[in-house]
Design a protein around this motif. Sequence first.
Motif, PDB file in Angstrom:
ATOM      1  N   SER A 252      39.438  41.946  18.364  1.00 51.98           N
ATOM      2  CA  SER A 252      39.399  42.127  19.819  1.00 51.98           C
ATOM      3  C   SER A 252      40.785  42.064  20.447  1.00 51.98           C
ATOM      4  O   SER A 252      40.952  42.416  21.618  1.00 51.98           O
ATOM      5  CB  SER A 252      38.487  41.071  20.449  1.00 51.98           C
ATOM      6  OG  SER A 252      38.948  39.765  20.176  1.00 51.98           O
TER       7      SER A 252
ATOM      8  N   ALA B  96      29.911  38.532  20.707  1.00 54.77           N
ATOM      9  CA  ALA B  96      30.149  38.796  22.130  1.00 54.77           C
ATOM     10  C   ALA B  96      31.291  37.932  22.661  1.00 54.77           C
ATOM     11  O   ALA B  96      32.212  38.425  23.328  1.00 54.77           O
ATOM     12  CB  ALA B  96      28.866  38.531  22.923  1.00 54.77           C
ATOM     13  N   VAL B  97      31.237  36.630  22.354  1.00 51.98           N
ATOM     14  CA  VAL B  97      32.299  35.739  22.803  1.00 51.98           C
ATOM     15  C   VAL B  97      33.609  36.068  22.089  1.00 51.98           C
ATOM     16  O   VAL B  97      34.703  35.927  22.661  1.00 51.98           O
ATOM     17  CB  VAL B  97      31.889  34.266  22.571  1.00 51.98           C
ATOM     18  CG1 VAL B  97      33.021  33.312  22.952  1.00 51.98           C
ATOM     19  CG2 VAL B  97      30.637  33.930  23.373  1.00 51.98           C
TER      20      VAL B  97
ATOM     21  N   PHE C   8      34.610  38.999  21.429  1.00 52.37           N
ATOM     22  CA  PHE C   8      35.191  40.102  22.194  1.00 52.37           C
ATOM     23  C   PHE C   8      35.805  39.607  23.510  1.00 52.37           C
ATOM     24  O   PHE C   8      36.844  40.087  23.943  1.00 52.37           O
ATOM     25  CB  PHE C   8      34.127  41.154  22.516  1.00 52.37           C
ATOM     26  CG  PHE C   8      33.888  42.147  21.424  1.00 52.37           C
ATOM     27  CD1 PHE C   8      34.912  42.982  20.985  1.00 52.37           C
ATOM     28  CD2 PHE C   8      32.646  42.276  20.835  1.00 52.37           C
ATOM     29  CE1 PHE C   8      34.694  43.915  19.979  1.00 52.37           C
ATOM     30  CE2 PHE C   8      32.414  43.194  19.829  1.00 52.37           C
ATOM     31  CZ  PHE C   8      33.442  44.016  19.402  1.00 52.37           C
ATOM     32  N   LEU C   9      35.153  38.639  24.144  1.00 56.53           N
ATOM     33  CA  LEU C   9      35.540  38.216  25.493  1.00 56.53           C
ATOM     34  C   LEU C   9      36.670  37.205  25.498  1.00 56.53           C
ATOM     35  O   LEU C   9      37.642  37.343  26.259  1.00 56.53           O
ATOM     36  CB  LEU C   9      34.320  37.624  26.205  1.00 56.53           C
ATOM     37  CG  LEU C   9      34.570  37.077  27.616  1.00 56.53           C
ATOM     38  CD1 LEU C   9      34.932  38.211  28.556  1.00 56.53           C
ATOM     39  CD2 LEU C   9      33.365  36.308  28.116  1.00 56.53           C
TER      40      LEU C   9
ATOM     41  N   ARG D 292      35.750  43.109  27.223  1.00 53.42           N
ATOM     42  CA  ARG D 292      34.562  43.045  28.077  1.00 53.42           C
ATOM     43  C   ARG D 292      33.540  44.120  27.697  1.00 53.42           C
ATOM     44  O   ARG D 292      32.328  43.894  27.802  1.00 53.42           O
ATOM     45  CB  ARG D 292      34.969  43.208  29.537  1.00 53.42           C
ATOM     46  CG  ARG D 292      35.748  42.011  30.090  1.00 53.42           C
ATOM     47  CD  ARG D 292      36.360  42.309  31.440  1.00 53.42           C
ATOM     48  NE  ARG D 292      37.059  41.138  31.970  1.00 53.42           N
ATOM     49  CZ  ARG D 292      37.918  41.195  32.981  1.00 53.42           C
ATOM     50  NH1 ARG D 292      38.179  42.368  33.572  1.00 53.42           N
ATOM     51  NH2 ARG D 292      38.513  40.091  33.409  1.00 53.42           N
TER      52      ARG D 292
ATOM     53  N   LEU E 228      31.781  42.764  24.820  1.00 49.51           N
ATOM     54  CA  LEU E 228      30.822  41.766  25.308  1.00 49.51           C
ATOM     55  C   LEU E 228      29.571  42.441  25.843  1.00 49.51           C
ATOM     56  O   LEU E 228      28.443  42.003  25.579  1.00 49.51           O
ATOM     57  CB  LEU E 228      31.476  40.926  26.408  1.00 49.51           C
ATOM     58  CG  LEU E 228      30.574  39.925  27.129  1.00 49.51           C
ATOM     59  CD1 LEU E 228      30.191  38.790  26.194  1.00 49.51           C
ATOM     60  CD2 LEU E 228      31.262  39.372  28.381  1.00 49.51           C
ATOM     61  N   THR E 229      29.750  43.525  26.584  1.00 48.07           N
ATOM     62  CA  THR E 229      28.616  44.264  27.152  1.00 48.07           C
ATOM     63  C   THR E 229      27.706  44.797  26.047  1.00 48.07           C
ATOM     64  O   THR E 229      26.470  44.704  26.138  1.00 48.07           O
ATOM     65  CB  THR E 229      29.117  45.442  28.016  1.00 48.07           C
ATOM     66  OG1 THR E 229      29.966  44.934  29.052  1.00 48.07           O
ATOM     67  CG2 THR E 229      27.961  46.203  28.633  1.00 48.07           C
TER      68      THR E 229
ATOM     69  N   VAL F   4      25.856  41.595  24.462  1.00 51.20           N
ATOM     70  CA  VAL F   4      24.903  40.924  25.346  1.00 51.20           C
ATOM     71  C   VAL F   4      23.671  41.798  25.576  1.00 51.20           C
ATOM     72  O   VAL F   4      22.531  41.317  25.545  1.00 51.20           O
ATOM     73  CB  VAL F   4      25.575  40.552  26.688  1.00 51.20           C
ATOM     74  CG1 VAL F   4      24.538  40.079  27.706  1.00 51.20           C
ATOM     75  CG2 VAL F   4      26.611  39.456  26.473  1.00 51.20           C
TER      76      VAL F   4
END
Length: 485
Positions: A73, A193-194, A196-197, A314, A317-318, A321
């Motif tokens: 990421s 997800a986290v 990536f964020l 983000r 993350l999208t 999620v």
Amino acid sequence: MAKEEMTGGHEDPELLPGAKQEPGPEGRAGTPNGALPGSAPAEVRLCRRRWLIVLLFSSYSFCNAFQWIQYGSINSIVSKFYGVSAFAIDWLSMCYMVVYIPLLFPVAWLLDKKGLRLIALAGAALNCLGAWVKTGSAQPGLFPVTVLGQVVCSLAQVFILGMPSRLASVWFGPREVSSACALAVFGNQLGIAVGFLLPPVLVPNSDEREELGYHIRIMFFMTAGVATLLFILVVFVFQEKPPYPPSRAQAMIHLAAPEEYSYLQSIVRLFRNVNFVLLIVSYGLNTGCFYALSTMLNRMVVLNYPGEELNAGRIGLTIIVSGMLGALITGIWLDRTKMYKQTTLMVYIMSFVGMVIYTFTLDLGYIWVVFVTAGVLGFFMTGYLPLGFEFAAELTYPESEGTSSGLLNVSAQIFGIIFTISQGQIIDDFGTRAGNLFLCAFLFVGTIITAFIKPDLRRQRANLENEQTRLQASNSQIMNYGIVP
């Protein structure tokens, strides 16, 4: 809900929904689930601890998945800090795939022979060890140390990926097993997800290597702290199995003599199962595309939207999620309908359609469009992951869920390596659209293969047949005791 006191310090189990505690003759209490005195005890119950067990597994799976994608990421930042190529950083993700392939069968054998607790301890311990090794690599000249830490974490992944369907079957009843499997996979997806964020936030782009090293060190120590806490919890909380089987399918497995099971024969039977072999290929194609997309996402977004490293995270993350939402919805849907083939095929078709839409909207110049199309793609592509595990468990019952899901994961790792390397080369030579069309072609092939899988739901059939047998035995006992005229 009716409960019965248990010995050995365990919590009270729950009777299966609809079970009754009925009085027997001479005013004595009957046995659970309607079994009468003199009949075989129907010891099929749910234990409340099952939710704690799946939550704990989901948590350390989360931590391991975070460590898989934490470099990808921020690919450009990490490659600049260590002074290596972007392809070398890609290998920090791909080493997870490479390590898994040769170690699947030994770990699956251990899972069958030693059970869930040993595998959980090994996975959490290796995840913790790898995180601490990385804390010593936050200097530009220590790239080999960070590679070593990542390899140790990839070893942990071998002890994690095959667990969800086995954990769900051992601890959960037939009305919630698909939801439980989705929840177990949920942690892995949330970790991605986290992953990536958080890294783009913790490690902002800078030309000063000293500043980058400071931020990278903070990220590594935070991860190591979380991994250590989770390992301690696994040591003291995670249990091998509930005191009673949660389903009649599990009860039948418990009754089988250990000497009747041969791991090698199980592998042979699985590869003779044509429907499962088709699922191995189709699952590998879909999940391999997801691995390649996740690894290449930062590079693809930055190529089309320079300076948007934070938004690249983000977008990742999208994807995840929305995929977690898709996984939970499909898990609940399967528990209610048992429509495995129809649901799997529909989700696969929509994954292909979503990938096509994402491919042709990535370079339009509107990053908000990429967020929308990536969310649609993630809902179906990431939501497919627990579907494959549960469909495999149905097609291969009574074979070990750890072995069947392990074979699915090997297929995914092999295709993931091939797709990641190939797509990276295509992007370098022909651009992002050509690289994504490459993935679209294989998703289309996977859709066709999925259409040929026959819904031979053996686990559901076993549960129904055993329930009918139990009801017939109960009716016979009732007649013998003269409870009804």
